[in-house]
Motif scaffolding. Sequence first.
Motif, mmCIF file in Angstrom:
data_model
loop_
_atom_site.group_PDB
_atom_site.id
_atom_site.type_symbol
_atom_site.label_atom_id
_atom_site.label_comp_id
_atom_site.label_asym_id
_atom_site.label_seq_id
_atom_site.Cartn_x
_atom_site.Cartn_y
_atom_site.Cartn_z
ATOM 1 N N ALA A 33 68.192 64.835 83.625
ATOM 2 C CA ALA A 33 66.820 65.266 83.414
ATOM 3 C C ALA A 33 66.666 66.012 82.100
ATOM 4 O O ALA A 33 65.586 66.068 81.536
ATOM 5 N N GLY A 34 67.710 66.578 81.587
ATOM 6 C CA GLY A 34 67.631 67.355 80.365
ATOM 7 C C GLY A 34 67.677 66.524 79.102
ATOM 8 O O GLY A 34 67.477 67.042 78.015
ATOM 9 N N HIS A 35 67.904 65.248 79.163
ATOM 10 C CA HIS A 35 68.070 64.422 77.971
ATOM 11 C C HIS A 35 66.886 63.495 77.739
ATOM 12 O O HIS A 35 67.040 62.313 77.472
ATOM 13 N N GLY A 36 65.655 63.994 77.839
ATOM 14 C CA GLY A 36 64.478 63.202 77.540
ATOM 15 C C GLY A 36 64.102 62.193 78.611
ATOM 16 O O GLY A 36 63.326 61.287 78.359
ATOM 17 N N HIS A 37 64.660 62.327 79.785
ATOM 18 C CA HIS A 37 64.361 61.390 80.862
ATOM 19 C C HIS A 37 62.914 61.531 81.319
ATOM 20 O O HIS A 37 62.260 60.555 81.667
ATOM 21 N N GLY A 38 62.378 62.741 81.293
ATOM 22 C CA GLY A 38 61.014 62.982 81.738
ATOM 23 C C GLY A 38 59.985 62.326 80.838
ATOM 24 O O GLY A 38 58.953 61.858 81.284
ATOM 25 N N GLU A 39 60.251 62.282 79.545
ATOM 26 C CA GLU A 39 59.319 61.660 78.612
ATOM 27 C C GLU A 39 59.225 60.160 78.862
ATOM 28 O O GLU A 39 58.147 59.581 78.805
ATOM 29 N N HIS A 40 60.354 59.539 79.142
ATOM 30 C CA HIS A 40 60.357 58.099 79.406
ATOM 31 C C HIS A 40 59.607 57.774 80.702
ATOM 32 O O HIS A 40 58.819 56.832 80.750
ATOM 33 N N SER A 41 59.822 58.561 81.741
ATOM 34 C CA SER A 41 59.135 58.279 83.007
ATOM 35 C C SER A 41 57.646 58.581 82.903
ATOM 36 O O SER A 41 56.831 57.883 83.512
ATOM 37 N N ALA A 42 57.261 59.583 82.123
ATOM 38 C CA ALA A 42 55.835 59.867 81.937
ATOM 39 C C ALA A 42 55.159 58.705 81.229
ATOM 40 O O ALA A 42 54.039 58.307 81.581
ATOM 41 N N LYS A 43 55.826 58.136 80.237
ATOM 42 C CA LYS A 43 55.273 56.983 79.522
ATOM 43 C C LYS A 43 55.151 55.776 80.461
ATOM 44 O O LYS A 43 54.151 55.051 80.445
ATOM 45 N N THR A 44 56.161 55.585 81.327
ATOM 46 C CA THR A 44 56.130 54.483 82.288
ATOM 47 C C THR A 44 54.953 54.630 83.247
ATOM 48 O O THR A 44 54.224 53.667 83.507
ATOM 49 N N TRP A 45 54.738 55.845 83.764
ATOM 50 C CA TRP A 45 53.635 56.050 84.705
ATOM 51 C C TRP A 45 52.281 55.913 84.019
ATOM 52 O O TRP A 45 51.314 55.449 84.624
ATOM 53 N N LYS A 46 52.201 56.302 82.750
ATOM 54 C CA LYS A 46 50.949 56.144 82.017
ATOM 55 C C LYS A 46 50.622 54.662 81.841
ATOM 56 O O LYS A 46 49.486 54.230 82.043
ATOM 57 N N ILE A 47 51.617 53.864 81.488
ATOM 58 C CA ILE A 47 51.422 52.429 81.331
ATOM 59 C C ILE A 47 51.035 51.798 82.667
ATOM 60 O O ILE A 47 50.112 50.979 82.753
ATOM 61 N N LEU A 48 51.719 52.191 83.750
ATOM 62 C CA LEU A 48 51.397 51.651 85.070
ATOM 63 C C LEU A 48 49.974 52.008 85.495
ATOM 64 O O LEU A 48 49.292 51.209 86.142
ATOM 65 N N THR A 49 49.528 53.197 85.130
ATOM 66 C CA THR A 49 48.167 53.604 85.477
ATOM 67 C C THR A 49 47.145 52.684 84.837
ATOM 68 O O THR A 49 46.223 52.208 85.497
ATOM 69 N N PHE A 50 47.322 52.411 83.540
ATOM 70 C CA PHE A 50 46.339 51.594 82.837
ATOM 71 C C PHE A 50 46.477 50.107 83.121
ATOM 72 O O PHE A 50 45.500 49.363 83.061
ATOM 73 N N VAL A 51 47.682 49.629 83.432
ATOM 74 C CA VAL A 51 47.907 48.199 83.618
ATOM 75 C C VAL A 51 47.754 47.777 85.080
ATOM 76 O O VAL A 51 47.296 46.675 85.358
ATOM 77 N N VAL A 52 48.102 48.654 86.031
ATOM 78 C CA VAL A 52 48.090 48.271 87.442
ATOM 79 C C VAL A 52 46.991 48.994 88.228
ATOM 80 O O VAL A 52 46.180 48.360 88.901
ATOM 81 N N ALA A 53 46.946 50.315 88.134
ATOM 82 C CA ALA A 53 46.060 51.092 89.002
ATOM 83 C C ALA A 53 44.587 50.888 88.666
ATOM 84 O O ALA A 53 43.781 50.597 89.560
ATOM 85 N N LEU A 54 44.212 51.041 87.408
ATOM 86 C CA LEU A 54 42.799 50.915 87.057
ATOM 87 C C LEU A 54 42.263 49.494 87.264
ATOM 88 O O LEU A 54 41.156 49.339 87.809
ATOM 89 N N PRO A 55 42.984 48.427 86.880
ATOM 90 C CA PRO A 55 42.487 47.094 87.236
ATOM 91 C C PRO A 55 42.430 46.873 88.750
ATOM 92 O O PRO A 55 41.531 46.177 89.243
ATOM 93 N N GLY A 56 43.342 47.473 89.495
ATOM 94 C CA GLY A 56 43.299 47.354 90.953
ATOM 95 C C GLY A 56 42.049 47.992 91.527
ATOM 96 O O GLY A 56 41.399 47.441 92.423
ATOM 97 N N VAL A 57 41.683 49.158 91.014
ATOM 98 C CA VAL A 57 40.461 49.821 91.468
ATOM 99 C C VAL A 57 39.244 48.979 91.092
ATOM 100 O O VAL A 57 38.305 48.832 91.888
ATOM 101 N N ALA A 58 39.258 48.396 89.885
ATOM 102 C CA ALA A 58 38.130 47.561 89.456
ATOM 103 C C ALA A 58 37.982 46.324 90.345
ATOM 104 O O ALA A 58 36.860 45.950 90.719
ATOM 105 N N VAL A 59 39.083 45.698 90.728
ATOM 106 C CA VAL A 59 39.028 44.524 91.607
ATOM 107 C C VAL A 59 38.493 44.915 92.987
ATOM 108 O O VAL A 59 37.680 44.197 93.584
ATOM 109 N N CYS A 60 38.914 46.068 93.503
ATOM 110 C CA CYS A 60 38.414 46.534 94.803
ATOM 111 C C CYS A 60 36.917 46.824 94.745
ATOM 112 O O CYS A 60 36.182 46.516 95.687
ATOM 113 N N MET A 61 36.451 47.420 93.631
ATOM 114 C CA MET A 61 35.018 47.700 93.493
ATOM 115 C C MET A 61 34.215 46.405 93.416
ATOM 116 O O MET A 61 33.138 46.290 94.013
ATOM 117 N N LEU A 62 34.729 45.405 92.693
ATOM 118 C CA LEU A 62 34.054 44.117 92.604
ATOM 119 C C LEU A 62 33.992 43.444 93.971
ATOM 120 O O LEU A 62 32.947 42.900 94.355
#
Length: 118
Positions: A33-62
């Motif tokens: 955890a001390g060797h920049g692991h948190g930065e990589h996982s934060a970037k991964t979750w940010k990408i997943l939010t914009f690529v998976v979660a928000l389009p999923g919410v948009a499809v459910c609303m449609l």
Amino acid sequence: MAALARLSQALRVPLRVPLRSLTRDRRQLSAAAGHGHGEHSAKTWKILTFVVALPGVAVCMLNMYLKEQQHSHEQPEFIPYTHLRIRSKRFPWGDGNKSLFHNPHANALPDGYEGHDE
């Protein structure tokens, strides 16, 4: 108990984990955890939010919007079943006959819908 020991040996699952291995694993996790692991996982979750979660919410609303367009807005037929809408005592609010979250379009009273003289 002997059967459990044989099963554990057959599956190669230890019944007891030595304390030494638990502390070693904990040290490795804290060192990772001390060797920049948190930065990589934060970037991964940010990408997943914009690529998976928000389009999923948009499809459910449609889907909800399209289903609502097909839905009929007519009141269901009132059938005075004896086991429904039983009032053994009055509600402590309003006129005592309507539930707390009463909707006059969707919820019937014991004698029928409001505003309909049939």
